[in-house]
Design an enzyme around this catalytic site. Structure first.
Site, PDB file in Angstrom:
ATOM      1  N   GLU A 276      95.687  27.457 -22.203  1.00  7.31           N
ATOM      2  CA  GLU A 276      96.895  28.246 -21.958  1.00  7.31           C
ATOM      3  C   GLU A 276      96.580  29.304 -20.901  1.00  7.31           C
ATOM      4  OE1 GLU A 276      99.933  27.939 -25.393  1.00  7.31           O
ATOM      5  OE2 GLU A 276      98.803  29.797 -25.555  1.00  7.31           O
TER       6      GLU A 276
ATOM      7  N   HIS B 148      94.633  32.925 -29.511  1.00 10.59           N
ATOM      8  CA  HIS B 148      95.741  32.949 -28.543  1.00 10.59           C
ATOM      9  C   HIS B 148      95.548  34.173 -27.626  1.00 10.59           C
ATOM     10  CE1 HIS B 148      99.741  33.183 -26.843  1.00 10.59           C
ATOM     11  NE2 HIS B 148      99.923  31.940 -27.223  1.00 10.59           N
TER      12      HIS B 148
ATOM     13  N   GLU C  46      97.539  36.271 -26.610  1.00 11.56           N
ATOM     14  CA  GLU C  46      98.222  37.484 -27.082  1.00 11.56           C
ATOM     15  C   GLU C  46      97.361  38.207 -28.119  1.00 11.56           C
ATOM     16  OE1 GLU C  46     101.875  35.463 -27.993  1.00 11.56           O
ATOM     17  OE2 GLU C  46     102.229  35.213 -25.849  1.00 11.56           O
TER      18      GLU C  46
ATOM     19  N   SER D  93     104.790  27.961 -20.552  1.00  8.87           N
ATOM     20  CA  SER D  93     106.084  27.640 -19.926  1.00  8.87           C
ATOM     21  C   SER D  93     106.433  26.151 -19.957  1.00  8.87           C
ATOM     22  CB  SER D  93     106.145  28.175 -18.484  1.00  8.87           C
ATOM     23  OG  SER D  93     106.058  29.578 -18.485  1.00  8.87           O
TER      24      SER D  93
ATOM     25  N   GLY E  59     105.052  32.431 -20.846  1.00 18.33           N
ATOM     26  CA  GLY E  59     106.301  33.194 -20.840  1.00 18.33           C
ATOM     27  C   GLY E  59     106.764  33.604 -19.451  1.00 18.33           C
TER      28      GLY E  59
ATOM     29  N   ASN F 229     105.020  27.139 -31.173  1.00 15.73           N
ATOM     30  CA  ASN F 229     104.494  28.444 -31.595  1.00 15.73           C
ATOM     31  C   ASN F 229     105.656  29.432 -31.558  1.00 15.73           C
ATOM     32  OD1 ASN F 229     103.220  30.869 -31.947  1.00 15.73           O
ATOM     33  ND2 ASN F 229     101.973  30.770 -30.084  1.00 15.73           N
TER      34      ASN F 229
END
Ligand code: 13P
Length: 254
Positions: free
Chosen positions: A170, A98, A100, A215, A176, A8
């Protein structure tokens, strides 16, 4: 089950850089590895056509996914890209929900459910993301939270319309941050989701995949990818570095 590794790329790379990275990845992969492992790249919308054109022209087996898809089919929805438009480009996958999108753009479970329906109606395989925030993980209430997120995302899906679906766990605290969920954590969550999904009319043991993201790096990929219930990984940062991405792919014991 064929493992899947998805890069991604998020909001990175213009279309020329994206082309370079696709070509570099293609040269770095062992011949025909894509017959054994599904390898997908999810670039920004502006790079989709460039990448898919190369994939089609050179008969590459790397597959292209969008990072998102509209909940709407057409009309007055400025800025949106529809599932039909993606399908016309020969794009076959779309990441949906997602964290985000959920957190930064305020996407609700209802909106995500509409997107999943639109994707499926246009033969796009939805990569449905779900994950708990850190407070939730610490309060030990994550399983009901995650199952609810998954159920809302796939509400109303009809058996005859779903060919394939990918569920991507996730955890938000792992994205991240360099903090990867332990294999035990991941197995616990994916087993619970799999149990929940296995009652659904569209569940297909041969096709429904359950993957992990957050990660993922060359250091932790082997343990994750060689665990039976984990069918693949969704890679953010490390997918922008071809060497790291290839190491992640190669960590799968074939
Ligand atoms: P990182 O691999 O950078 O943690 O991102 C994970 C992710 O969000 C993939 O969709």
């Amino acid at each position: 089950m064929k493992k899947i590794v998805i890069g991604n790329w998020k909001l990175n790379l213009d279309h020329l850089e994206a082309i370079q990275l696709l070509q570099k990845l293609n040269y770095s992969l062992d011949v025909n590895i894509e017959d054994k492992i599904d390898i997908l790249l999810a670039p920004s919308h502006t790079s989709l056509r460039s990448l898919q054109t190369i994939v089609d022209a050179d008969s590459l087996k790397i597959q292209i996914s969008s990072q998102d898809v509209s909940a709407y089919t057409e009309g007055a929805y400025t800025g949106e890209v529809s599932a039909m438009q993606l399908q016309k480009l020969n794009i076959t996958y779309s990441i949906i929900g997602h964290s985000e999108r959920r957190l930064v753009f305020g996407e609700s479970d209802e909106l995500i459910n509409l997107k999943v329906h639109n994707a499926v109606d246009n033969n796009l395989v939805p990569i449905v993301c779900f994950g708990e925030p850190e407070e939730n993980r610490n309060s030990n209430n994550y399983l009901p939270y995650l199952l609810n997120q998954v159920n809302l995302a796939i509400k109303g899906l009809r058996k005859d319309k779903v060919n394939e679906i990918i569920f991507a766990y996730e955890p938000i605290w792992a994205i991240g941050t360099g903090k990867v969920a332990s294999v035990e954590n991941t197995i616990e969550v994916l087993s619970a989701v799999k149990k929940e999904i296995s009652n659904k009319p569209f569940y297909d043991e041969e096709k429904t995949r359950f993957i992990y993201g957050g990660s993922v790096s060359p250091t932790n990929a082997s343990e994750l990818l060689n665990t039976k219930i984990i069918d693949g990984v969704l890679v953010g940062g490390a997918s922008l570095d071809t060497d790291k991405f290839v190491q992640i792919i190669k960590s799968i014991k074939l």
